[in-house]
Enzyme design. Structure first.
Site, mmCIF file in Angstrom:
data_model
loop_
_atom_site.group_PDB
_atom_site.id
_atom_site.type_symbol
_atom_site.label_atom_id
_atom_site.label_comp_id
_atom_site.label_asym_id
_atom_site.label_seq_id
_atom_site.Cartn_x
_atom_site.Cartn_y
_atom_site.Cartn_z
ATOM 1 N N TYR A 1 5.184 7.111 12.489
ATOM 2 C CA TYR A 1 4.490 7.654 11.221
ATOM 3 C C TYR A 1 3.522 8.598 11.735
ATOM 4 C CZ TYR A 1 1.413 7.994 7.051
ATOM 5 O OH TYR A 1 0.799 8.533 6.244
ATOM 6 N N GLU B 1 3.351 -1.019 -1.466
ATOM 7 C CA GLU B 1 2.701 0.267 -1.789
ATOM 8 C C GLU B 1 3.498 0.466 -3.236
ATOM 9 O OE1 GLU B 1 2.479 3.212 1.243
ATOM 10 O OE2 GLU B 1 3.633 4.801 -0.145
ATOM 11 N N TYR C 1 -8.813 11.181 6.598
ATOM 12 C CA TYR C 1 -8.819 10.260 7.482
ATOM 13 C C TYR C 1 -9.301 10.179 8.733
ATOM 14 C CZ TYR C 1 -5.824 7.277 4.188
ATOM 15 O OH TYR C 1 -5.168 6.659 3.329
#
Ligand code: 3EB
Length: 342
Positions: A150, A330, A210
């Site tokens: 990811y 999610e 982030y």
């Protein structure tokens, strides 16, 4: 199928699809097929195959269809199949990582290349605004060459946004990124001629901010977005998880994660309702897709979702890997309102 809405999505079985009139087929933008390979009927339509099992349904695959208000034209360019009309473009690109095997991080390069090709197409078709992207890749949590896949995907995607100038302009779409057991990197996307209105969640750090503990490059997406078409406002709520600030909450606790996720969806609706050009959006009018890491958690998630959005809400449950190894669920959502004068 909703005739009144310019752009709409609906779920059709294969016999229903086969029964569409020529006029209805003209309006098809594309298809998402979850839980099984799409059948041969689709011809030149963009089709995204999501190689992840459906949960809670006895029947195999689910076809989710996007319609436009108008007749669409088909195109194919640099491996992207798309359909476009005066207001909206929908496309799908599948990229095999094996084509990039010589380089250091093939998935990173595949992601950068895919997004560069998407942006080139959008510019060429004068539909420069990316509204929503649906990203699926195999083995999303697996570490390869020293970096989780990811995170590799995020570097490539981020670099494509930088190179195209889109990051500097704050033009990041609503999105989701999920892991499947197999299959190529596949990206479906919807874009238009009007800029989306990004929506952030006051309970969460924006994903593009982030801290680096989640990877060398931040994910490039907004928490939600409005897209405007003539007479219509579309609300896209990105994949939403049990994250507060930037931290995963309720590790190992599926009920806690599901409740926190829905609290985030509710917070996004509140933000959206401060920006809408229409009447306020309610939880009960959302169309949802819930991704669940472990199939055995499905009953718990379903019970909590139904308690919040009602038993009539269209919810599709899919078994998929979430992009952080400690996230168990999610949820993404969509809604649409007509607009009076526009
Ligand atoms: C999160 O909030 C959970 O990388 O495109 C949600 C939506 C998530 C989109 C993406 C990732 C993405 O960070 C994961």
């Amino acid at each position: 199928m909703t005739e009144a809405m310019p752009v709409a999505h609906s779920q059709l079985s294969l016999p229903q699809l086969a029964g569409l009139s020529a006029a209805q087929r003209q309006r098809l933008l594309g298809v998402t097929c979850i839980g099984g390979p799409a059948e041969a009927w689709h011809g030149e339509l963009p089709v995204q195959n999501v190689a992840a099992p459906l949960l809670g349904r006895s029947a195999g695959a689910l076809n989710e269809i996007w319609y436009s208000a108008e007749s669409c034209r088909s195109g194919e360019s640099a491996g992207i199949r798309f359909r476009v009309d005066d207001n909206v473009l929908y496309g799908v690109i599948d990229v095999e990582e094996s084509a990039y095997r010589g380089g250091p991080l093939p998935l990173q390069q595949a992601a950068e290349d895919a997004y560069r090709r998407i942006f080139a197409l959008l510019d060429r078709e004068s539909c420069p605004y990316l509204w929503r992207a649906w990203n699926y890749l195999a083995d999303i949590n697996v570490e390869r060459d020293g970096l989780e896949r990811y995170r590799q995907f995020n570097i490539g995607r981020h670099d494509a946004f930088v190179v195209s100038g889109r990051l500097a302009q704050g033009k990041v779409p609503a999105a989701c990124a999920l892991g499947t057991p197999r299959g190529p990197l596949t990206i479906a996307f919807m874009a238009g001629r009007t800029p989306p209105t990004p929506i952030e969640n006051p309970r969460q750090v924006s994903a593009y901010h982030y801290p680096s503990q989640y990877g060398p490059r931040s994910p490039t997406f907004s928490r939600a977005a409005f897209a405007h078409l003539p007479g219509q406002e579309l609300l896209f709520i990105s994949g939403t998880a049990s994250i507060v600030g930037h931290r995963t909450m309720h590790v190992g606790d599926i009920a806690g994660q599901t409740r926190e996720t829905l609290a985030n969806v509710a917070a996004l609706l509140e933000s959206a309702n401060g920006l809408t050009r229409s009447t306020p959006y309610a939880m009960s009018e959302l169309s949802l897709r819930a991704y669940i890491r472990h199939a055995e958690d499905y009953p718990s998630v379903q019970a909590i979702v139904e308690a919040q959005v009602g038993t009539d809400a269209p919810v599709v449950y899919v078994q998929a890997d979430i992009c952080r190894h400690d996230l168990l669920v999610e949820i993404e959502a969509m809604a649409s309102h007509t607009l009076g004068n526009c």
